[in-house]
Design an enzyme around this catalytic site. Structure first.
Site, mmCIF file in Angstrom:
data_model
loop_
_atom_site.group_PDB
_atom_site.id
_atom_site.type_symbol
_atom_site.label_atom_id
_atom_site.label_comp_id
_atom_site.label_asym_id
_atom_site.label_seq_id
_atom_site.Cartn_x
_atom_site.Cartn_y
_atom_site.Cartn_z
ATOM 1 N N GLU A 295 -17.100 -31.227 5.493
ATOM 2 C CA GLU A 295 -15.749 -31.241 5.507
ATOM 3 C C GLU A 295 -15.084 -31.081 6.452
ATOM 4 O OE1 GLU A 295 -12.951 -32.359 2.135
ATOM 5 O OE2 GLU A 295 -11.694 -31.185 2.961
ATOM 6 N N GLY B 214 1.703 -18.452 -2.419
ATOM 7 C CA GLY B 214 0.896 -18.649 -4.099
ATOM 8 C C GLY B 214 1.307 -19.550 -5.053
ATOM 9 N N ARG C 81 -13.959 -10.376 -2.540
ATOM 10 C CA ARG C 81 -14.591 -11.462 -3.463
ATOM 11 C C ARG C 81 -15.608 -11.177 -2.962
ATOM 12 N NH1 ARG C 81 -12.343 -16.694 0.714
ATOM 13 N NH2 ARG C 81 -13.907 -18.153 -0.497
ATOM 14 N N ASN D 220 -15.506 -22.690 0.372
ATOM 15 C CA ASN D 220 -15.409 -21.475 0.420
ATOM 16 C C ASN D 220 -15.588 -20.400 1.684
ATOM 17 O OD1 ASN D 220 -14.863 -21.730 -2.653
ATOM 18 N ND2 ASN D 220 -16.719 -21.145 -2.930
ATOM 19 N N ARG D 221 -15.150 -21.651 2.692
ATOM 20 C CA ARG D 221 -15.022 -20.993 4.090
ATOM 21 C C ARG D 221 -14.036 -20.803 4.808
ATOM 22 N NH1 ARG D 221 -20.337 -24.395 4.009
ATOM 23 N NH2 ARG D 221 -22.005 -22.589 3.604
ATOM 24 N N GLU E 192 -5.186 -27.037 7.895
ATOM 25 C CA GLU E 192 -3.745 -27.683 6.560
ATOM 26 C C GLU E 192 -3.193 -26.938 7.154
ATOM 27 O OE1 GLU E 192 -6.508 -29.162 2.698
ATOM 28 O OE2 GLU E 192 -5.601 -26.702 2.693
ATOM 29 N N HIS F 218 -4.507 -23.036 7.591
ATOM 30 C CA HIS F 218 -5.713 -22.393 6.643
ATOM 31 C C HIS F 218 -6.982 -23.715 7.476
ATOM 32 C CE1 HIS F 218 -7.229 -22.507 2.703
ATOM 33 N NE2 HIS F 218 -7.844 -23.310 3.404
ATOM 34 N N THR F 219 -7.923 -23.397 6.894
ATOM 35 C CA THR F 219 -8.906 -23.986 8.023
ATOM 36 C C THR F 219 -10.383 -23.912 7.249
ATOM 37 O OG1 THR F 219 -10.073 -22.128 9.188
ATOM 38 C CG2 THR F 219 -8.805 -23.530 10.882
ATOM 39 N N ASN F 220 -11.092 -24.307 6.702
ATOM 40 C CA ASN F 220 -12.612 -24.271 6.059
ATOM 41 C C ASN F 220 -12.994 -25.414 6.192
ATOM 42 O OD1 ASN F 220 -13.925 -23.411 3.720
ATOM 43 N ND2 ASN F 220 -12.448 -24.279 2.312
ATOM 44 N N ASP G 204 -11.777 -28.845 8.000
ATOM 45 C CA ASP G 204 -10.496 -28.834 7.288
ATOM 46 C C ASP G 204 -8.817 -28.256 8.538
ATOM 47 O OD1 ASP G 204 -10.732 -30.349 5.203
ATOM 48 O OD2 ASP G 204 -10.825 -28.204 4.156
ATOM 49 N N TRP H 203 0.577 -24.197 -5.148
ATOM 50 C CA TRP H 203 -0.041 -23.320 -4.673
ATOM 51 C C TRP H 203 0.377 -22.169 -3.006
ATOM 52 C CZ3 TRP H 203 -2.948 -24.352 -0.600
ATOM 53 C CH2 TRP H 203 -3.060 -25.638 0.218
#
Ligand SMILES: *[C@@H]1O[C@H](CO)[C@@H](O)[C@H](O)[C@H]1NC(C)=O
Length: 291
Positions: free
Chosen positions: A101, A199, A276, A128-129, A105, A118-120, A103, A195
């Site tokens: 995927e 948050g 993290r 988790n990237r 967002e 937001h990218t992933n 992404d 979220w």
């Protein structure tokens, strides 16, 4: 003489029809509305699409075709005004438990506060990237161009032609790269006020609904996969279209722009989040671009 002219004309005809198939710019032809019970609409003979969200439901669409590599471009105008709590997603995804995927967002915000992009990247079901950005313009005032270049070497996220993120093929150091599973294009607008904004502190203001995001000028310079497993980019395909994008890397001008964005507009980078990743960063962070 005459014969060769005819051959040239035939070749040109074949080229133009095959590129039309791949560069088509019509929501009616390229997408299916998949959910939202009438909240998503294709307008203007397929030139424009809108998604809407109200308290009952959001809405979404997906491409009819699957692609294995491509440069996918869409123009979006995001939900204006108080869009806090809303998320507009534009992404590529394969299916199954070990899906890939890519992404984009867009997380809404209070009037006057910046959207978060937001990218992933998920490979074989693992994400988790996350990398997040603010934009250098108001994405609700006009249409802007968001694109995903996905080729065997790298994935490049761009905004108005300016690269904001590069995910390089790091298979040589054991990081899976999405290069086997065809993906479809998806987009949706939904409520994520548990979220999305600060948050989850800022809730969606339903008195402002329906919330509307608009789309136009979809473009896919891409390898289209057929259900029989063949790709339009295969060298023996009649519509082979393997263009520059299939090999493209960033030139120095684009690298400069990438640095500019990351120095000035990046607000989160998983590759620098040492709280993290106490045990060490994921291996691809070694290839993290420049900044
Ligand atoms: C909303 O605006 C605040 C304040 O400028 C900012 O910190 C935040 O990143 C913005 N985006 C979201 C999704 O909360």
């Amino acid at each position: 003489m005459v014969k060769s002219k005819i051959v040239i004309m035939l070749v040109m005809l074949v080229l133009s029809t095959s590129s039309m198939a791949a560069f088509a710019n019509n929501f009616q032809q390229d997408f299916d509305i998949t959910w939202g019970d009438g909240r998503a609409k294709i307008l203007d003979n397929g030139n424009c699409l809108i998604l809407s969200l109200d308290k009952t439901s959001g809405s979404g669409f997906q491409s009819k075709h699957s692609y294995l590599f491509g440069e996918i471009t869409m123009q979006l105008k995001l939900v204006p005004g108080n869009s806090a709590g809303t998320v507009t997603a534009f992404y590529l995804s394969s299916s199954g438990a070990t899906w890939d995927e890519i992404d984009f967002e867009f997380l809404g915000n209070l009037s006057g506060d910046p959207y978060t992009v937001h990218t992933n990247v998920f490979t074989q079901g693992k994400g988790n990237r996350e990398e997040q950005f603010h934009l250098w313009f108001d994405p609700t005032k006009a249409f802007h161009t968001y694109s995903i270049l996905w080729n065997p070497r790298q994935i490049v996220f761009s905004v108005d032609g300016i690269p904001i993120r590069v995910f390089q093929n790091a298979e040589s150091i054991g990081v899976p790269f999405p290069n086997k599973q065809p993906m479809k294009i998806y987009s949706s607008l939904w409520n994520a006020d548990d979220w999305a904004t600060r948050g989850g502190l800022v809730k969606t203001d339903w008195t402002k609904s329906p919330f509307i995001a608009s789309y136009m000028n979809f473009n896919a310079q891409a390898c289209v996969c057929s259900s029989d497993g063949t790709s339009s980019c295969a060298s023996n395909s009649p519509t082979s279209l393997s263009g520059d994008w299939l090999k493209q890397e960033l030139d120095s001008n684009k690298k400069q722009k990438l640095i500019w964005v990351r120095q000035n507009y990046m607000i989160y980078d998983y590759c620098t989040d040492s709280k993290r990743f106490v045990q060490g960063f994921p291996p691809e962070c070694k290839y993290a671009p420049l900044v």
